[in-house]
Design an enzyme around this catalytic site. Sequence first.
Site, mmCIF file in Angstrom:
data_model
loop_
_atom_site.group_PDB
_atom_site.id
_atom_site.type_symbol
_atom_site.label_atom_id
_atom_site.label_comp_id
_atom_site.label_asym_id
_atom_site.label_seq_id
_atom_site.Cartn_x
_atom_site.Cartn_y
_atom_site.Cartn_z
ATOM 1 N N ARG A 93 -9.855 0.273 8.636
ATOM 2 C CA ARG A 93 -9.272 -1.266 9.179
ATOM 3 C C ARG A 93 -10.511 -1.978 9.975
ATOM 4 O O ARG A 93 -10.466 -3.486 9.751
ATOM 5 C CB ARG A 93 -8.238 -1.337 9.978
ATOM 6 C CG ARG A 93 -6.601 -1.308 9.452
ATOM 7 C CD ARG A 93 -5.993 -1.299 9.977
ATOM 8 N NE ARG A 93 -4.558 -1.805 10.261
ATOM 9 C CZ ARG A 93 -3.179 -1.100 9.287
ATOM 10 N NH1 ARG A 93 -3.574 0.342 8.851
ATOM 11 N NH2 ARG A 93 -2.361 -1.962 9.620
ATOM 12 N N ARG A 99 11.886 -5.636 4.898
ATOM 13 C CA ARG A 99 11.317 -3.628 4.625
ATOM 14 C C ARG A 99 12.377 -2.957 5.504
ATOM 15 O O ARG A 99 12.600 -2.616 6.730
ATOM 16 C CB ARG A 99 10.206 -3.807 5.182
ATOM 17 C CG ARG A 99 9.428 -2.446 5.054
ATOM 18 C CD ARG A 99 8.073 -2.091 5.163
ATOM 19 N NE ARG A 99 6.999 -2.133 6.689
ATOM 20 C CZ ARG A 99 5.791 -2.442 6.631
ATOM 21 N NH1 ARG A 99 5.600 -1.715 5.157
ATOM 22 N NH2 ARG A 99 5.440 -2.264 7.357
ATOM 23 N N ARG A 148 -0.573 -9.595 13.328
ATOM 24 C CA ARG A 148 -0.901 -8.613 12.170
ATOM 25 C C ARG A 148 -1.982 -8.858 11.025
ATOM 26 O O ARG A 148 -2.712 -8.923 10.942
ATOM 27 C CB ARG A 148 -0.275 -7.514 12.143
ATOM 28 C CG ARG A 148 0.854 -6.662 12.896
ATOM 29 C CD ARG A 148 2.049 -5.885 12.591
ATOM 30 N NE ARG A 148 1.655 -5.204 11.275
ATOM 31 C CZ ARG A 148 2.696 -4.490 10.243
ATOM 32 N NH1 ARG A 148 3.788 -5.345 11.754
ATOM 33 N NH2 ARG A 148 2.468 -4.323 9.708
ATOM 34 N N ARG A 169 10.505 -1.077 10.984
ATOM 35 C CA ARG A 169 9.955 -1.460 12.415
ATOM 36 C C ARG A 169 9.730 -2.286 13.235
ATOM 37 O O ARG A 169 9.990 -4.002 12.926
ATOM 38 C CB ARG A 169 8.437 -0.948 11.422
ATOM 39 C CG ARG A 169 8.439 0.148 10.996
ATOM 40 C CD ARG A 169 7.064 0.423 9.738
ATOM 41 N NE ARG A 169 5.908 -0.595 10.613
ATOM 42 C CZ ARG A 169 4.765 -0.121 9.838
ATOM 43 N NH1 ARG A 169 4.909 0.493 8.632
ATOM 44 N NH2 ARG A 169 3.967 -0.738 11.263
ATOM 45 N N LYS A 186 0.451 -0.982 0.448
ATOM 46 C CA LYS A 186 -0.328 0.249 0.175
ATOM 47 C C LYS A 186 0.816 1.399 -0.173
ATOM 48 O O LYS A 186 0.558 2.366 -0.790
ATOM 49 C CB LYS A 186 -1.082 0.342 1.414
ATOM 50 C CG LYS A 186 -1.939 -1.393 1.345
ATOM 51 C CD LYS A 186 -2.904 -1.164 2.266
ATOM 52 C CE LYS A 186 -2.104 -1.429 3.540
ATOM 53 N NZ LYS A 186 -1.035 -3.038 4.325
HETATM 54 P P1 ADP Z 1 2.469 -2.277 3.126
HETATM 55 O O1 ADP Z 1 2.388 -0.615 3.364
HETATM 56 O O2 ADP Z 1 0.544 -2.460 2.133
HETATM 57 O O3 ADP Z 1 2.183 -3.221 4.250
HETATM 58 P P2 ADP Z 1 4.503 -1.754 1.991
HETATM 59 O O4 ADP Z 1 4.237 -1.234 0.492
HETATM 60 O O5 ADP Z 1 5.685 -0.965 2.737
HETATM 61 O O6 ADP Z 1 3.345 -2.078 2.121
HETATM 62 O O7 ADP Z 1 5.677 -2.788 1.152
HETATM 63 C C1 ADP Z 1 6.126 -3.675 2.254
HETATM 64 C C2 ADP Z 1 7.615 -4.302 1.367
HETATM 65 O O8 ADP Z 1 7.817 -4.989 0.234
HETATM 66 C C3 ADP Z 1 8.020 -3.413 1.837
HETATM 67 O O9 ADP Z 1 9.990 -3.789 2.482
HETATM 68 C C4 ADP Z 1 8.562 -2.998 -0.312
HETATM 69 O O10 ADP Z 1 9.682 -2.849 -0.668
HETATM 70 C C5 ADP Z 1 7.606 -4.172 -0.607
HETATM 71 N N1 ADP Z 1 7.735 -4.372 -1.365
HETATM 72 C C6 ADP Z 1 5.964 -3.477 -1.849
HETATM 73 N N2 ADP Z 1 5.561 -3.771 -2.943
HETATM 74 C C7 ADP Z 1 5.979 -5.260 -3.779
HETATM 75 C C8 ADP Z 1 6.152 -5.866 -4.511
HETATM 76 N N3 ADP Z 1 4.876 -5.971 -5.577
HETATM 77 N N4 ADP Z 1 7.103 -7.252 -4.956
HETATM 78 C C9 ADP Z 1 8.073 -7.117 -3.843
HETATM 79 N N5 ADP Z 1 8.082 -6.198 -2.870
HETATM 80 C C10 ADP Z 1 7.253 -5.078 -2.650
HETATM 81 P P1 AMP Z 2 0.189 0.312 8.814
HETATM 82 O O1 AMP Z 2 1.404 1.311 9.171
HETATM 83 O O2 AMP Z 2 -0.571 0.500 8.207
HETATM 84 O O3 AMP Z 2 0.751 -0.756 9.190
HETATM 85 O O4 AMP Z 2 -0.244 0.836 10.543
HETATM 86 C C1 AMP Z 2 0.475 0.115 11.506
HETATM 87 C C2 AMP Z 2 -0.347 -0.041 13.119
HETATM 88 O O5 AMP Z 2 -0.830 1.050 13.310
HETATM 89 C C3 AMP Z 2 -1.291 -1.295 12.667
HETATM 90 O O6 AMP Z 2 -0.298 -2.368 13.531
HETATM 91 C C4 AMP Z 2 -1.944 -0.977 14.123
HETATM 92 O O7 AMP Z 2 -1.645 -1.128 15.443
HETATM 93 C C5 AMP Z 2 -2.051 1.014 14.092
HETATM 94 N N1 AMP Z 2 -3.178 1.442 13.141
HETATM 95 C C6 AMP Z 2 -3.188 1.999 11.812
HETATM 96 N N2 AMP Z 2 -4.244 2.132 11.209
HETATM 97 C C7 AMP Z 2 -4.927 1.959 12.426
HETATM 98 C C8 AMP Z 2 -6.384 1.652 11.940
HETATM 99 N N3 AMP Z 2 -7.236 2.417 10.761
HETATM 100 N N4 AMP Z 2 -6.783 0.799 13.021
HETATM 101 C C9 AMP Z 2 -6.711 0.917 13.816
HETATM 102 N N5 AMP Z 2 -5.580 0.794 14.640
HETATM 103 C C10 AMP Z 2 -4.605 0.704 13.343
#
Ligand code: ADP
Ligand code: AMP
Length: 218
Positions: free
Chosen positions: A90, A129, A173, A162, A15
């Site tokens: 969520r 990541r 998660r 993270r 995302k």
């Molecule tokens: P989200 O925001 O949904 O939690 P991220 O965008 O942070 O996910 O992506 C999670 C990890 O996967 C990051 O390290 C990113 O660089 C990697 N990633 C994202 N999209 C892809 C893809 N299509 N193929 C391989 N790795 C990806």
């Molecule tokens: P994310 O950066 O989206 O992976 O979110 C990291 C953490 O923040 C999640 O695991 C939750 O603990 C909290 N969080 C983010 N967005 C929400 C939401 N919409 N509702 C509740 N908790 C959230």
Amino acid sequence: MAHFIVLLGPPGAGKGTQAKAICEALQIPHVSSGDIFREHLSKQTELGKLADGYIKCGQLVPDDVTIRMIGDRLKQPDCSRGALLDGFPRTIPQAEALDDLLAKMDAKIERALSLEVPAEVLIERLSGRWSCPTCGRVYHEKYNPPRQAGICDDDGTPLIQRPDDRPETVRQRIEVYRSQTEPLIEYYCQKGVLVNIDGTQSIEAVKQDILTSLAGVR
Ligand code: ADP
Ligand code: AMP
Ligand code: ZN
């Protein structure tokens, strides 16, 4: 007209990675609830400290607090053009509250993009990541490495991992996603705004699918 787009998908689906292209294409701000919580935590606000207790163990922050925070964000002037919502809603109560908030702004969700990626892939993505604490850009040590290991391409900041990306927390998660967030796919499907995207493709291919699905949103 204001464009409100929701990005759905489990943790690690991509995302945050895809957000920039969408925001540029539609000229809307990126509103990530996780980023806002982490910003509060880095400033040690009361909200940040409260959220951290949940984030650390992979649980959701309670709906009332989260809804209020996003409600305040959507009242900022830059959201008059719309917003890309990443990580919010969520839960079903969050989605209903969002619909009410938008109705008051005479707007509604135009598309909900669901990035689909299986659990095994998510764990590998999140354990590799690295993110920039200055600009929020995300990298992957294997799939999307920075030019220089451990350093952000855009601003030279040392990258961080993270604490909630450890495999134990990631499993929790994913579990929370399945039970509390996945029902939103059906919620948005019934509203006729859902688009499924195969998130296992390359970053570039996912981006192309997303941009194609947004044709007509202008
Ligand atoms: P989200 O925001 O949904 O939690 P991220 O965008 O942070 O996910 O992506 C999670 C990890 O996967 C990051 O390290 C990113 O660089 C990697 N990633 C994202 N999209 C892809 C893809 N299509 N193929 C391989 N790795 C990806
Ligand atoms: P994310 O950066 O989206 O992976 O979110 C990291 C953490 O923040 C999640 O695991 C939750 O603990 C909290 N969080 C983010 N967005 C929400 C939401 N919409 N509702 C509740 N908790 C959230
Ligand atoms: Zn950076």
